[in-house]
Design a protein around this motif. Structure first.
Motif, short mmCIF file in Angstrom:
data_model
loop_
_atom_site.label_atom_id
_atom_site.label_comp_id
_atom_site.label_asym_id
_atom_site.label_seq_id
_atom_site.Cartn_x
_atom_site.Cartn_y
_atom_site.Cartn_z
N PRO A 140 0.81 -1.23 0.00
CA PRO A 140 0.00 0.00 0.00
C PRO A 140 0.83 1.28 0.00
N ILE A 141 1.98 1.25 0.66
CA ILE A 141 2.82 2.45 0.69
C ILE A 141 3.31 2.78 -0.71
N ARG A 142 3.81 1.75 -1.40
CA ARG A 142 4.30 1.99 -2.76
C ARG A 142 3.16 2.38 -3.68
N ALA A 143 2.01 1.75 -3.50
CA ALA A 143 0.87 2.05 -4.36
C ALA A 143 0.48 3.51 -4.26
N ILE A 144 0.56 4.07 -3.04
CA ILE A 144 0.17 5.46 -2.82
C ILE A 144 1.31 6.42 -3.20
N VAL A 145 2.50 6.15 -2.72
CA VAL A 145 3.62 7.06 -2.94
C VAL A 145 3.99 7.12 -4.43
N GLY B 186 2.11 6.92 -6.86
CA GLY B 186 1.11 7.68 -7.59
C GLY B 186 1.11 9.16 -7.27
N MET B 187 1.92 9.57 -6.29
CA MET B 187 1.97 10.98 -5.92
C MET B 187 2.89 11.77 -6.85
N LYS B 188 2.56 13.02 -7.05
CA LYS B 188 3.39 13.91 -7.85
C LYS B 188 4.31 14.67 -6.90
N LEU B 189 5.51 14.15 -6.74
CA LEU B 189 6.44 14.70 -5.76
C LEU B 189 7.50 15.54 -6.46
N THR B 190 7.22 16.83 -6.55
CA THR B 190 8.15 17.79 -7.17
C THR B 190 8.51 18.83 -6.12
N PRO B 191 9.65 18.67 -5.45
CA PRO B 191 10.02 19.59 -4.37
C PRO B 191 10.20 21.03 -4.86
N ASN B 192 10.04 21.94 -3.94
CA ASN B 192 10.31 23.35 -4.20
C ASN B 192 11.81 23.51 -4.45
N PRO B 193 12.22 23.99 -5.61
CA PRO B 193 13.65 24.07 -5.93
C PRO B 193 14.41 25.05 -5.03
N ASP B 194 13.68 25.92 -4.35
CA ASP B 194 14.34 26.91 -3.50
C ASP B 194 14.57 26.41 -2.08
N LYS B 195 14.07 25.20 -1.77
CA LYS B 195 14.22 24.65 -0.42
C LYS B 195 14.74 23.23 -0.49
N PRO B 196 15.81 22.92 0.25
CA PRO B 196 16.33 21.55 0.24
C PRO B 196 15.30 20.57 0.80
N MET B 197 15.26 19.39 0.22
CA MET B 197 14.28 18.38 0.60
C MET B 197 14.56 17.84 1.99
N ILE B 198 13.50 17.70 2.78
CA ILE B 198 13.58 17.04 4.09
C ILE B 198 12.59 15.88 4.07
N ALA B 199 13.11 14.67 4.05
CA ALA B 199 12.25 13.48 3.98
C ALA B 199 12.00 12.96 5.39
N LEU B 200 10.75 13.08 5.83
CA LEU B 200 10.35 12.57 7.13
C LEU B 200 9.49 11.31 6.95
N SER B 201 9.71 10.63 5.84
CA SER B 201 8.81 9.54 5.44
C SER B 201 9.42 8.16 5.54
N ILE B 202 10.73 8.07 5.68
CA ILE B 202 11.40 6.78 5.55
C ILE B 202 11.76 6.22 6.92
N GLY B 203 11.28 5.01 7.21
CA GLY B 203 11.54 4.39 8.51
C GLY B 203 12.90 3.73 8.59
#
Length: 485
Positions: free
Chosen positions: A86-91, A93-110
């Motif tokens: 289910p995690i892969r099925a949802i993630v 399908g998401m359109k994940l395009t980070p804001n280029p002006d802010k470094p990415m912070i991933a709080l999603s990975i266990g």
């Protein structure tokens, strides 16, 4: 001369062949027609209506010629088609395009190793180096693990209320395989298992692929994610073969009290349902909390406890797990144990090098390492909880262990978004902060935060989440001045 008579049946027709080691002799009847045998170089071949008789070294084989396939048609198995994370099925399908002006912070990975701020202890690394250097663990280990390594795990987890010996331990390729084996040994297609909601998505992924029904029992956020016991009990029927209890919890970070665990055990006892205790976060609880194992509290419910090195020792990629067999009143008996051994033989067991290091890892890791890990997780959890508590429209729930924090979203206050998936997708687009939507755990209108990131990153992420919510929040009359502050 030795003579053998063989009678074979195809449909309603019989074939009787008299033969010796050099060929076929005598009369044969195939589909009502009489034919004579023909010996060729010690082999006899008789053709008639696509029926072939071949004598090889004195044995006769009867087969019907099959038509050749006219085209390639290779299809995935039903098991493959039924397998869905289910995690892969949802993630995915998401359109994940980070804001280029802010470094990415991933709080999603266990995975506590992602940012490099939570290394394992030197003693753990030294144990691995020693296991490699001695060159004793380069070959195949028994499918259930080396006896010495199993005894080390038994010694580490044994207690007077739930004693363990080496024979009670199955070593596995990570806790995920331990869960797989436990479900596989307890359940048949058509059975059902009881799974917490929200809960770790792998339970459903494994069960559904095996043709096992998943029944979700509710956890109550207003009670720090305790089990809704009435709902749990209402789901049990004669095909319920396993109750899964995750404590401490992924994704909730909750820790059940001894009293609550006893209540869960009473439900299982009343209905004679064994428990799969997912205790991968065992002993990862914040100061002031206690977390007894389920087995230490059970007097009559048999339990398969699944654990491993991944979380507490901060080495998830090493893939070392185990099943602890806590039988009660010989309910599991020899058959469940034998079943686990047989299932473990489908692969050649856990990594032998890690097994060789296991005794030293368990015995020589200093208590200060465990304490430092817990204190860091607690501090980050408090930072996150305290910051998000001040954000209207969000309802964070303070964890008591593990490395996760769940945050409720008052979707009525965020009319720009249709769901938690939409909310978290836009959070990435605008603020480059990625939290996992709790729809991945079949619990909509929440999101999960992993609290293993460096402290300064946690502070920055919370500030961005707050800014995002301020921008999209639709205030009510009672808090209409919030955006003007």
């Amino acid at each position: 001369m030795s003579i053998t008579f063989i009678s074979s049946r195809l449909g309603n027709k019989c074939t009787l062949v008299q033969m010796n080691g050099n060929g076929v002799h005598g009369k044969q009847t195939v589909n009502g027609k009489s034919m004579n045998g023909l010996g060729v170089n010690g082999k006899a071949v008789v053709h008639g209506n696509s029926i072939h008789h071949v004598s090889v070294n004195g044995s006769l084989y009867l087969a019907k010629t099959k038509s050749r396939r006219q085209r390639w048609e290779v299809k995935p198995s039903e098991m493959a088609n039924k397998t869905l994370n289910p995690i892969r099925a949802i993630v995915d399908g998401m359109k994940l395009t980070p804001n280029p002006d802010k470094p990415m912070i991933a709080l999603s990975i266990g995975d506590p190793t992602v940012f490099g701020n939570m290394p394992t202890d030197f003693a753990v690394l030294q144990a691995m180096k020693d296991a490699i250097d001695c060159q004793k663990y380069n070959g195949y280990a028994p499918s259930v693990g080396y006896l010495k390594s199993r005894q080390a795990v038994a010694n580490f987890y044994t207690c007077p209320e739930a004693p363990l010996e080496a024979e009670d331990v199955i070593l596995t390729s990570g806790c995920s395989q331990a869960i797989d084996l436990a479900i596989s040994v307890l359940c048949n297609p058509g059975d059902n298992i009881l799974v917490p909601c929200p809960g770790f998505s792998l339970y459903k992924t494994l069960a559904v692929s095996m043709g096992i029904e998943v029944k979700l029992y509710n956890l109550l956020p207003e009670k720090s994610w305790e089990v809704d016991l009435k709902h749990l009990e209402s789901l049990i029927d004669e095909r319920t073969s396993c109750l899964i209890v995750t404590n401490p919890s992924n994704p909730c970070g909750s820790v059940f009290s001894e009293e609550h665990l006893q209540k869960i055990l009473k439900v299982a006892s009343r209905h004679c349902v064994p428990i799969l205790a997912d205790e991968i976060y065992s002993n990862m609880v914040f100061p002031g909390c206690s977390c007894p194992s389920m087995a230490s509290l059970s007097s009559d419910v048999p339990i398969l406890s699944c654990g491993g090195l991944a979380k507490r020792w901060l080495v998830p990629g090493w893939r070392m797990g185990w099943i602890l067999i806590h039988d009660r009143n010989d309910i599991f008996g020899s058959k469940i144990r034998q079943g686990l051994v047989k299932l473990s033989q489908r692969i050649l067991g856990a990594c032998s090098i890690i097994q060789g290091a296991l005794e030293s890892i368990l015995n020589n890791t200093p208590q200060s390492f465990y304490s430092d890990t817990i204190n860091f997780l607690k501090t980050n959890s408090e930072i996150c909880f305290n910051e998000l508590c001040t954000v209207p429209g969000l309802n964070p729930i303070m964890p008591s262990g593990a490395m996760y924090l769940m945050v409720g979203i008052d979707m009525d206050r965020f009319p720009d978004f249709k769901s938690d998936v939409d909310f978290t997708e836009r959070l990435v687009t605008e603020q480059s902060v990625f939290c996992l939507p709790a729809s991945a755990f079949e619990y909509p209108n929440f999101f999960r935060i992993v609290v293993t990131v460096p402290e300064e990153m946690m502070v920055e992420a919370c500030g961005r989440i707050k800014e995002f919510c301020q921008h999209h929040y639709c205030s009510g009359s009672h808090d209409s001045n919030y955006l003007d502050q």
